[in-house]
Design an enzyme around this catalytic site. Structure first.
Site, PDB file in Angstrom:
ATOM      1  N   SER A   1       0.799  -1.222   0.000  1.00 43.04           N
ATOM      2  CA  SER A   1       0.000   0.000   0.000  1.00 43.04           C
ATOM      3  C   SER A   1       0.836   1.279   0.000  1.00 43.04           C
ATOM      4  CB  SER A   1      -0.945  -0.002   1.197  1.00 43.04           C
ATOM      5  OG  SER A   1      -0.235  -0.236   2.394  1.00 43.04           O
TER       6      SER A   1
ATOM      7  N   HIS B   1      -5.386  -3.971  -1.785  1.00 38.77           N
ATOM      8  CA  HIS B   1      -5.112  -2.970  -2.827  1.00 38.77           C
ATOM      9  C   HIS B   1      -5.032  -3.622  -4.212  1.00 38.77           C
ATOM     10  CE1 HIS B   1      -4.577   0.737  -0.552  1.00 38.77           C
ATOM     11  NE2 HIS B   1      -4.031  -0.006   0.391  1.00 38.77           N
TER      12      HIS B   1
ATOM     13  N   LYS C   1     -12.260  -0.671  -0.159  1.00 39.48           N
ATOM     14  CA  LYS C   1     -11.434   0.076  -1.113  1.00 39.48           C
ATOM     15  C   LYS C   1     -12.123   0.040  -2.493  1.00 39.48           C
ATOM     16  CE  LYS C   1      -7.235   0.161   1.533  1.00 39.48           C
ATOM     17  NZ  LYS C   1      -6.893  -0.810   2.591  1.00 39.48           N
TER      18      LYS C   1
HETATM   19  C1  LIG Z   1      -6.729  -1.095   3.975  1.00 40.94           C
HETATM   20  C2  LIG Z   1      -6.038  -2.345   4.259  1.00 40.94           C
HETATM   21  C3  LIG Z   1      -6.499  -3.226   5.231  1.00 40.94           C
HETATM   22  C4  LIG Z   1      -7.635  -2.881   6.147  1.00 40.94           C
HETATM   23  O1  LIG Z   1      -8.853  -2.973   5.486  1.00 40.94           O
HETATM   24  P1  LIG Z   1     -10.165  -2.473   6.232  1.00 40.94           P
HETATM   25  O2  LIG Z   1     -11.247  -3.284   5.658  1.00 40.94           O
HETATM   26  O3  LIG Z   1     -10.275  -1.019   5.975  1.00 40.94           O
HETATM   27  O4  LIG Z   1      -9.969  -2.752   7.693  1.00 40.94           O
HETATM   28  C5  LIG Z   1      -5.849  -4.439   5.370  1.00 40.94           C
HETATM   29  N1  LIG Z   1      -4.786  -4.765   4.615  1.00 40.94           N
HETATM   30  C6  LIG Z   1      -4.302  -3.934   3.678  1.00 40.94           C
HETATM   31  C7  LIG Z   1      -3.136  -4.354   2.840  1.00 40.94           C
HETATM   32  C8  LIG Z   1      -4.905  -2.698   3.477  1.00 40.94           C
HETATM   33  O5  LIG Z   1      -4.405  -1.863   2.573  1.00 40.94           O
END
Ligand SMILES: *Cc1c(COP(=O)(O)O)cnc(C)c1O
Length: 401
Positions: free
Chosen positions: A188, A216, A247
């Site tokens: 990320s 991602h 996301k």
């Molecule tokens: C955003 C993210 C998470 C967390 O996801 P949420 O559903 O917002 O808790 C977990 N792992 C990665 C790699 C992320 O980028």
């Protein structure tokens, strides 16, 4: 120590965060999420429409009318809240439908929903592994995976980011029962991909399992957007995927563990965030089902995102910016200095471009950057306007010539 004395302790920590230029300030958005958003900053300032280059809204589905409509339908047909965890009285037919859809989309056997991917990652290791087992983690895995690893008693091995030689050395020495390699699909902060083909080869050679966090990647990486495993053509060689619905997949909330049948069964029996936290809101469930239907029907959005990504990377490189190498819609512009990243971001904001500075603790000290993210909600004109401002502000701060 009572609060009266602790107050001074907390205040001095807050002061030192500010002094190091690491204090984060939130912008207030007064519109739906989109390619442009209406923002107020500070809170009492007038509203301003700005181009959004920092959302995880990769496919532009966060405010898409069909998705909003599907959420309304869920609200009407299944109510607002569940007021229960899944195993008591919090499982509706639509929860199971979504689990099936996710499994099909990711090419996995079964899926277990969580309130977030943070919860999924916090849950997955403790529910599966014991001190007889071992984890092999990339140094740059997401904070939630790190926390999940901390919560479990398996042996821990951390390899230098994407260093396959070091991973192999660790695997070859291990005498653990279950060996589990853990990586993000797309990282990320840097926007690069794990070398998933090589990871799967090593897993075969040393009889290890593979877990990939696809937060991602799900929805837009790979020819039909299934994720990094599709991109590397290893769809049937990854054992466990964790991912988020927060996301690209609509952007509301929720996450999952998807994988082999027994893994998912154990999640539902053992995973603490599954057993002790509320079920997903029905509207989120029906909307996420709709997202997966939309993405299965057409790759138009992910193709548009890919075109934007290529253009944005090429133009910034031509302008002389120092980018982290990669081929994903996460495009970090390296500035190295936290104060510079803050000042750059403020200037962008004044010019109508929303892109936030990232610095310690979300990236290592001395690696401050502006992380830009592309979205199918953006148009080429938005990118051209933003590019002109990046160049102007880059020159002002002597970042480019
Ligand atoms: C955003 C993210 C998470 C967390 O996801 P949420 O559903 O917002 O808790 C977990 N792992 C990665 C790699 C992320 O980028």
């Amino acid at each position: 120590m009572s609060y009266k004395s602790a107050k001074a302790v907390f205040e001095s920590v807050i002061d030192s965060i500010k002094q190091e230029g690491l204090f984060k300030e939130e912008r207030f958005i007064a519109s739906p999420q989109g390619g442009t958003v209406a923002v107020r900053f500070p809170e009492d300032a007038p509203e301003k429409r700005i181009i959004n280059l920092c959302a995880n809204n990769y496919l532009g589905l966060s405010s898409h009318p069909d998705i909003v409509q599907a959420a309304h339908e869920g609200l009407e047909s299944r109510g607002y809240g569940m007021s229960s965890v899944r195993f008591i009285c919090g499982t509706q037919d639509i929860h199971r439908q979504l689990e099936r859809k996710v499994s099909e989309f990711l090419g996995m056997e079964d899926t277990c929903l969580f309130a977030s991917c943070f919860d999924a990652n916090a849950a997955v290791f403790e529910a599966l592994l014991t001190p007889e087992d071992a984890l092999f983690c990339d140094k740059l895995i997401h904070a939630s995976l790190i926390d999940g690893v901390r919560l479990c008693k398996a042996q821990r091995n951390v390899y230098t980011h994407s260093d396959m030689n070091e991973l192999e050395e660790m695997l070859s020495k291990s005498t653990a029962r279950i060996k589990l390699i853990v990586t993000d699909g797309v990282f990320s902060m840097d926007g690069d991909m794990a070398k998933l083909d090589q990871i799967c080869d090593l897993a075969d050679k040393y009889e290890a399992m593979v877990l990939v966090d696809e937060s991602h990647s799900s929805g837009f990486i790979g020819k039909t957007g299934r994720g990094t495993h599709e991109h590397f053509n290893v769809m049937n060689r990854v054992d466990i995927i964790t991912t988020t619905f927060g996301k690209a997949l609509g952007g509301a909330t929720g996450g999952c563990v998807s994988g082999k049948k027994e893994v998912v069964t154990l999640m539902k029996q053992r995973a603490r965030p599954y057993l002790f936290s509320n079920s997903l809101m029905p509207a989120v469930v029906t909307a996420t089902i709709k997202v997966l239907d939309v993405l299965s029907a057409s790759t138009e959005r992910r193709d548009k995102l890919e075109t934007h990504t290529k253009y944005w990377r090429e133009e910034l490189t031509k302008a002389g910016f120092d980018l982290k190498p990669g081929n994903t819609p996460i495009v970090p512009i390296m500035l190295y200095d936290a104060n510079l990243a803050q000042a750059f971001s403020r200037d962008l904001y004044d010019a109508g471009v929303f892109a936030v500075g990232f610095f310690y603790p979300v990236v290592p000290k001395g690696e401050a950057r502006i992380r830009t993210q592309l979205s199918a909600a953006l148009e080429k004109e938005d990118l051209d306007k933003a590019l002109a401002e990046f160049i102007r502000i880059g020159k002002k701060h002597n970042v480019i010539k």
